[in-house]
Design an enzyme around this catalytic site. Sequence first.
Site, short mmCIF file in Angstrom:
data_model
loop_
_atom_site.label_atom_id
_atom_site.label_comp_id
_atom_site.label_asym_id
_atom_site.label_seq_id
_atom_site.Cartn_x
_atom_site.Cartn_y
_atom_site.Cartn_z
N ASN A 1 -32.26 66.90 30.13
CA ASN A 1 -31.83 68.00 29.09
C ASN A 1 -30.58 67.51 28.77
O ASN A 1 -29.67 68.10 29.39
CB ASN A 1 -32.21 69.27 29.50
CG ASN A 1 -31.80 70.23 28.30
OD1 ASN A 1 -31.34 69.94 27.23
ND2 ASN A 1 -32.20 71.44 28.57
N SER B 1 -35.20 75.50 24.57
CA SER B 1 -35.54 76.10 23.35
C SER B 1 -36.16 75.28 22.15
O SER B 1 -36.18 73.99 22.60
CB SER B 1 -34.41 76.50 22.55
OG SER B 1 -33.42 75.63 22.22
N ASP C 1 -27.12 55.21 24.14
CA ASP C 1 -26.91 53.65 24.46
C ASP C 1 -26.99 53.47 26.08
O ASP C 1 -27.55 52.39 26.58
CB ASP C 1 -25.47 53.47 24.11
CG ASP C 1 -25.13 53.31 22.84
OD1 ASP C 1 -26.39 53.36 21.73
OD2 ASP C 1 -24.12 52.79 22.15
N PRO D 1 -24.23 69.87 29.73
CA PRO D 1 -23.40 70.77 29.66
C PRO D 1 -23.78 72.10 29.27
O PRO D 1 -24.98 72.42 28.55
CB PRO D 1 -22.32 70.36 28.46
CG PRO D 1 -23.26 69.46 27.37
CD PRO D 1 -24.27 68.84 28.52
N ARG E 1 -34.09 76.09 15.32
CA ARG E 1 -32.78 76.56 15.25
C ARG E 1 -31.81 76.03 14.10
O ARG E 1 -32.53 75.78 13.34
CB ARG E 1 -32.35 76.53 16.68
CG ARG E 1 -33.13 77.10 17.79
CD ARG E 1 -32.73 76.90 19.08
NE ARG E 1 -31.23 77.64 19.24
CZ ARG E 1 -30.44 77.32 20.30
NH1 ARG E 1 -30.78 76.33 21.34
NH2 ARG E 1 -29.37 77.80 20.48
N ARG F 1 -28.94 71.47 15.22
CA ARG F 1 -29.87 71.15 16.34
C ARG F 1 -31.08 70.13 16.06
O ARG F 1 -31.83 69.81 16.85
CB ARG F 1 -29.99 72.35 17.18
CG ARG F 1 -28.94 73.10 17.64
CD ARG F 1 -29.47 74.19 18.40
NE ARG F 1 -28.59 75.29 18.58
CZ ARG F 1 -27.39 75.30 19.46
NH1 ARG F 1 -27.25 74.24 20.36
NH2 ARG F 1 -26.61 76.27 19.38
N HIS G 1 -27.11 66.22 20.35
CA HIS G 1 -26.87 66.08 18.86
C HIS G 1 -25.67 65.29 18.62
O HIS G 1 -25.39 65.34 17.42
CB HIS G 1 -26.72 67.59 18.32
CG HIS G 1 -27.63 68.43 18.99
ND1 HIS G 1 -29.10 68.30 18.66
CD2 HIS G 1 -27.40 69.72 19.83
CE1 HIS G 1 -29.70 69.48 19.41
NE2 HIS G 1 -28.68 70.22 19.99
N TYR H 1 -32.46 81.39 26.10
CA TYR H 1 -32.89 80.38 27.33
C TYR H 1 -33.45 80.95 28.34
O TYR H 1 -33.82 80.27 29.34
CB TYR H 1 -31.36 79.60 27.66
CG TYR H 1 -30.93 78.77 26.75
CD1 TYR H 1 -31.48 77.76 26.19
CD2 TYR H 1 -29.37 79.41 26.15
CE1 TYR H 1 -31.08 76.85 25.13
CE2 TYR H 1 -28.91 78.27 25.17
CZ TYR H 1 -29.73 77.22 24.52
OH TYR H 1 -29.07 76.67 23.44
N HIS I 1 -36.24 70.14 26.26
CA HIS I 1 -35.20 71.50 25.80
C HIS I 1 -36.03 72.69 26.16
O HIS I 1 -37.14 72.80 25.92
CB HIS I 1 -35.09 71.21 24.20
CG HIS I 1 -34.38 70.09 23.94
ND1 HIS I 1 -32.74 70.01 24.01
CD2 HIS I 1 -34.66 68.81 23.36
CE1 HIS I 1 -32.53 68.56 23.89
NE2 HIS I 1 -33.38 68.01 23.58
C1 DQA Z 1 -31.00 72.91 24.84
C2 DQA Z 1 -30.75 72.78 23.11
C3 DQA Z 1 -29.36 72.31 22.55
O1 DQA Z 1 -29.31 72.34 21.23
C4 DQA Z 1 -28.29 73.20 23.29
O2 DQA Z 1 -26.94 72.87 23.02
C5 DQA Z 1 -28.35 73.46 24.72
C6 DQA Z 1 -29.73 73.48 25.55
C7 DQA Z 1 -32.40 73.44 25.13
O3 DQA Z 1 -32.49 73.38 26.33
O4 DQA Z 1 -32.82 74.04 24.63
O5 DQA Z 1 -27.50 73.58 25.62
O6 DQA Z 1 -30.86 71.59 25.07
#
Ligand code: DQA
Length: 148
Positions: free
Chosen positions: A75, A103, A88, A10, A108, A112, A81, A23, A101
């Site tokens: 990703n 980030s 599953d 998302p 953070r 997260r 989280h 990002y 990810h």
């Molecule tokens: C993320 C990190 C997640 O905590 C966040 O909700 C994202 C992007 C990342 O690519 O750094 O939407 O997955």
Amino acid sequence: MDKILIIHGPNLNLLGQRETDIYGAATLEEINKKLNCIAKDKKVELSIFQSNHEGEIVDIIGQSKKNDIKAILINPAAYTHTSVAIRDAIAAVNIPAVEVHISNIYSRENFRHTSLIAPVAYGQISGFGVESYVLGLNAIVNLIEKIA
Ligand code: DQA
């Protein structure tokens, strides 16, 4: 050619305009283009999917055996989280999945720091910006060669 499923969770459709200080400026289209270039070079085929909906992500993972997917690069974004269902699904198909990810989720907010996906992932790459995807795809290609 071996097929790799790439899943963007998302809000990743908003990359390039979304919290660019965290990002970066690259759009999802640019990231996918980069991944397709690597895939061409490595002679693997990518099936790329983005969804903001948990159930759709569960469905596409569930279909991956039938679709002859050899490995998954995911990703899961915010679902990292929260989603027992995605965790599953990965465990159910028993296809190696690499979690990426952009980030560094561990530097953070506290919420997260927990990934529900990590325990069922082959490995996790976090914090290298868009490069996380590149590292993840290269890792998957090596992995596929190793398990072939
Ligand atoms: C993320 C990190 C997640 O905590 C966040 O909700 C994202 C992007 C990342 O690519 O750094 O939407 O997955």
